[in-house]
Design a protein around this motif. Structure first.
Motif, PDB file in Angstrom:
ATOM      1  N   UNK A 257       6.466  -7.203   3.132  1.00 29.84           N
ATOM      2  CA  UNK A 257       6.423  -8.677   3.259  1.00 29.84           C
ATOM      3  C   UNK A 257       6.735  -9.015   4.649  1.00 29.84           C
ATOM      4  N   UNK A 258       7.453  -8.235   5.451  1.00 32.21           N
ATOM      5  CA  UNK A 258       7.644  -8.538   6.876  1.00 32.21           C
ATOM      6  C   UNK A 258       6.679  -8.326   7.849  1.00 32.21           C
ATOM      7  N   UNK A 259       5.537  -7.658   7.157  1.00 26.17           N
ATOM      8  CA  UNK A 259       4.211  -7.463   8.011  1.00 26.17           C
ATOM      9  C   UNK A 259       3.137  -8.558   7.692  1.00 26.17           C
ATOM     10  N   UNK A 260       2.452  -8.852   8.558  1.00 26.92           N
ATOM     11  CA  UNK A 260       1.237  -9.863   8.422  1.00 26.92           C
ATOM     12  C   UNK A 260       0.588  -9.127   7.496  1.00 26.92           C
ATOM     13  N   UNK A 261      -0.560  -9.834   6.856  1.00 28.11           N
ATOM     14  CA  UNK A 261      -1.533  -9.317   5.893  1.00 28.11           C
ATOM     15  C   UNK A 261      -2.411  -8.204   6.777  1.00 28.11           C
TER      16      UNK A 261
ATOM     17  N   UNK B 108      -2.884  -4.214   5.780  1.00 27.76           N
ATOM     18  CA  UNK B 108      -3.883  -3.485   5.674  1.00 27.76           C
ATOM     19  C   UNK B 108      -4.303  -2.233   6.641  1.00 27.76           C
ATOM     20  N   UNK B 109      -3.890  -2.446   7.775  1.00 27.17           N
ATOM     21  CA  UNK B 109      -3.791  -1.343   8.754  1.00 27.17           C
ATOM     22  C   UNK B 109      -2.892  -0.066   8.122  1.00 27.17           C
ATOM     23  N   UNK B 110      -1.685  -0.549   7.731  1.00 27.65           N
ATOM     24  CA  UNK B 110      -0.817   0.554   7.022  1.00 27.65           C
ATOM     25  C   UNK B 110      -1.234   1.190   5.795  1.00 27.65           C
ATOM     26  N   UNK B 111      -2.103   0.297   4.998  1.00 26.53           N
ATOM     27  CA  UNK B 111      -2.632   0.942   3.854  1.00 26.53           C
ATOM     28  C   UNK B 111      -3.718   1.717   4.058  1.00 26.53           C
ATOM     29  N   UNK B 112      -4.540   1.356   4.994  1.00 27.94           N
ATOM     30  CA  UNK B 112      -5.581   2.293   5.438  1.00 27.94           C
ATOM     31  C   UNK B 112      -5.270   3.615   5.820  1.00 27.94           C
ATOM     32  N   UNK B 113      -4.101   3.548   6.741  1.00 26.87           N
ATOM     33  CA  UNK B 113      -3.475   4.713   7.406  1.00 26.87           C
ATOM     34  C   UNK B 113      -2.895   5.616   6.313  1.00 26.87           C
ATOM     35  N   UNK B 114      -1.870   4.877   5.418  1.00 21.68           N
ATOM     36  CA  UNK B 114      -1.370   5.883   4.431  1.00 21.68           C
ATOM     37  C   UNK B 114      -2.259   6.422   3.282  1.00 21.68           C
TER      38      UNK B 114
END
Length: 166
Positions: free
Chosen positions: A119-123, A127-133
Motif C-alpha cells: 500500500x506504500x506503492x502507487x497503483x 502494477x509494474x511490480x505485479x507484472x515483473x513478479x
C-alpha cells in the motif's frame, strides 16, 4: 539498461527466496511439520484441492512417497480427503479447517506487513511490480520444470556460481 541493474534485482530476489525459505522452515517447526509436509501444505494453500498425484508431481515424489505423505498429514488432522466432484472414482486432498486457522494465525503478521508495504506503492508501481513478479514466477516455474524433466543436463551459457549467488 544500467549495468548491474539486473544483477541487483536478481540479488534481491535471491535474498527474498532465502528469507522465505528460512521463514517457511521456522513456520514448519511452529506448525509441527517436516519440510516436505510444509511444502505440501504451501501447494495446497496455493491451489486449494489437488489430487494426490498432482500434489506428488509438484513435490517430485513417487506415488508411494505421496501416499505416505498424505497419510501422515491426514493422520495428524492437517488435511482431508474428499471425493472428486465430477469423477467419483478420484479423491482430492485439501487442508483441514484447523490447519488453515493455525496457519493464518502464524502467517498473519507477515501477510499484514507485506500488505502494508504494498500500500506504500502507487497503483501504477504495484502494477509494474505485479507484472515483473508474474514474469519472474513464470520463469522460475519453467526452469524448475526443465530441471526436473531433464536431469543432469547443463544449460547452455549457464552463469558461473558467483553470478548466480552473488
Amino acid at each position: 539498461m544500467t549495468p548491474g541493474a539486473g544483477e541487483t534485482i536478481r540479488q534481491l530476489l535471491n535474498r527474498r527466496d532465502l528469507a522465505s525459505a528460512r521463514h517457511r522452515a521456522a513456520m514448519s517447526r511452529r506448525l509441527g511439520l517436516s519440510e516436505s509436509e510444509m511444502l505440501a501444505v504451501a501447494h495446497l494453500a496455493q491451489h486449494g484441492r489437488l489430487s494426490p498425484s498432482a500434489l506428488g508431481q509438484l513435490l517430485d515424489l513417487s506415488s508411494g512417497g505421496i501416499t505416505a505423505l498424505v497419510q501422515r498429514l491426514e493422520g495428524a488432522g492437517h488435511l482431508v480427503r474428499r471425493r472428486h466432484p465430477t469423477d467419483r472414482r478420484s479423491v482430492l486432498v485439501e487442508l483441514s479447517d484447523e490447519l488453515v486457522a493455525r496457519a493464518e494465525r502464524e502467517f498473519g503478521p507477515l501477510v499484514d506487513d507485506l500488505e502494508r508495504a504494498s500500500l506504500e506503492l502507487s497503483e501504477e508501481e504495484r502494477q509494474v511490480v505485479r507484472r515483473f513478479l508474474d514474469r519472474a514466477v513464470a520463469l522460475s516455474e519453467d526452469h524448475a520444470h526443465r530441471a526436473l524433466s531433464e536431469p543432469g543436463r547443463e544449460p547452455a551459457g549457464a552463469a558461473p556460481a558467483p553470478g548466480l549467488w552473488g
